[in-house]
Design an enzyme around this catalytic site. Structure first.
Site, PDB file in Angstrom:
ATOM      1  N   LYS A  65      -1.014  -4.495  -1.770  1.00 19.66           N
ATOM      2  CA  LYS A  65      -2.086  -5.111  -0.979  1.00 19.66           C
ATOM      3  C   LYS A  65      -1.705  -6.524  -0.535  1.00 19.66           C
ATOM      4  O   LYS A  65      -2.523  -7.227   0.056  1.00 19.66           O
ATOM      5  CB  LYS A  65      -3.381  -5.174  -1.797  1.00 19.66           C
ATOM      6  CG  LYS A  65      -3.939  -3.833  -2.198  1.00 19.66           C
ATOM      7  CD  LYS A  65      -5.276  -3.948  -2.906  1.00 19.66           C
ATOM      8  CE  LYS A  65      -5.124  -4.470  -4.312  1.00 19.66           C
ATOM      9  NZ  LYS A  65      -6.397  -4.529  -5.076  1.00 19.66           N
ATOM     10  N   LYS A  67      -1.036  -8.991  -2.646  1.00 22.00           N
ATOM     11  CA  LYS A  67      -1.617  -9.930  -3.595  1.00 22.00           C
ATOM     12  C   LYS A  67      -0.699 -10.062  -4.807  1.00 22.00           C
ATOM     13  O   LYS A  67       0.064  -9.150  -5.116  1.00 22.00           O
ATOM     14  CB  LYS A  67      -2.977  -9.414  -4.096  1.00 22.00           C
ATOM     15  CG  LYS A  67      -4.050  -9.322  -3.049  1.00 22.00           C
ATOM     16  CD  LYS A  67      -5.305  -8.651  -3.573  1.00 22.00           C
ATOM     17  CE  LYS A  67      -5.971  -9.413  -4.682  1.00 22.00           C
ATOM     18  NZ  LYS A  67      -7.260  -8.808  -5.111  1.00 22.00           N
TER      19      LYS A  67
END
Length: 151
Positions: A65, A67
């Site tokens: 993602k 992240k």
């Protein structure tokens, strides 16, 4: 040694007669830099049922993602397991696993922060269980904490 990113969680209840009637709640998240906003969300989620399952984003899923977490999956899992409102922590490895989680853990309610309201990935779960969105705690977020720590 067990790999904390892939180890199968040990479920503390069976689907047999001893546990009929338990209302099972599931929530998803990264829970990095655990703070009072997280604790309040977990407490309110736990109040919606009898057994709270937290699907914790793995380091690999977070990377997919874009992240990254300050703490590793293993440390974040250990912190969540120490929170009295949490009964079970399972790995969240993909967006697509949610329906399987609902079925596997006999989930009655999925709870998410209000910023996820209307997201089709959670709205689609209404075909399988109740979906509840809770307001976030004002004045605290992991993003804000990280920003403050950098300054």
């Amino acid at each position: 040694m067990t790999d904390l990113n892939t180890a199968e969680p040990q479920v503390r209840f069976a689907s047999g007669d001893d546990y009929k009637g338990l209302r099972r709640v599931l929530t998803y998240g990264t829970y990095d830099l655990l703070h009072y906003g997280h604790i309040r969300l977990l407490r309110r989620a736990a109040q919606l049922g009898d057994y709270l399952v937290v699907a914790l984003s793995t380091d690999e899923f977070n990377a997919s993602k874009g992240k990254s977490s300050f703490y590793s999956y293993g440390v974040r899992k250990e912190m969540l397991e120490a929170v009295r409102y949490v009964d079970l922590v399972i790995p969240e490895q993909t967006w697509e696993q949610k329906v399987d989680d609902i079925r596997k853990y006999n989930i009655d309610v999925v709870v998410m922060g209000g910023d996820w309201a209307g997201d089709p990935r959670f709205e689609a779960l209404k075909d399988y269980c109740e979906v509840v969105y809770l307001d976030r705690t004002e004045g605290i977020s992991t993003t804000d904490v990280k920003r403050e720590l950098k300054s």
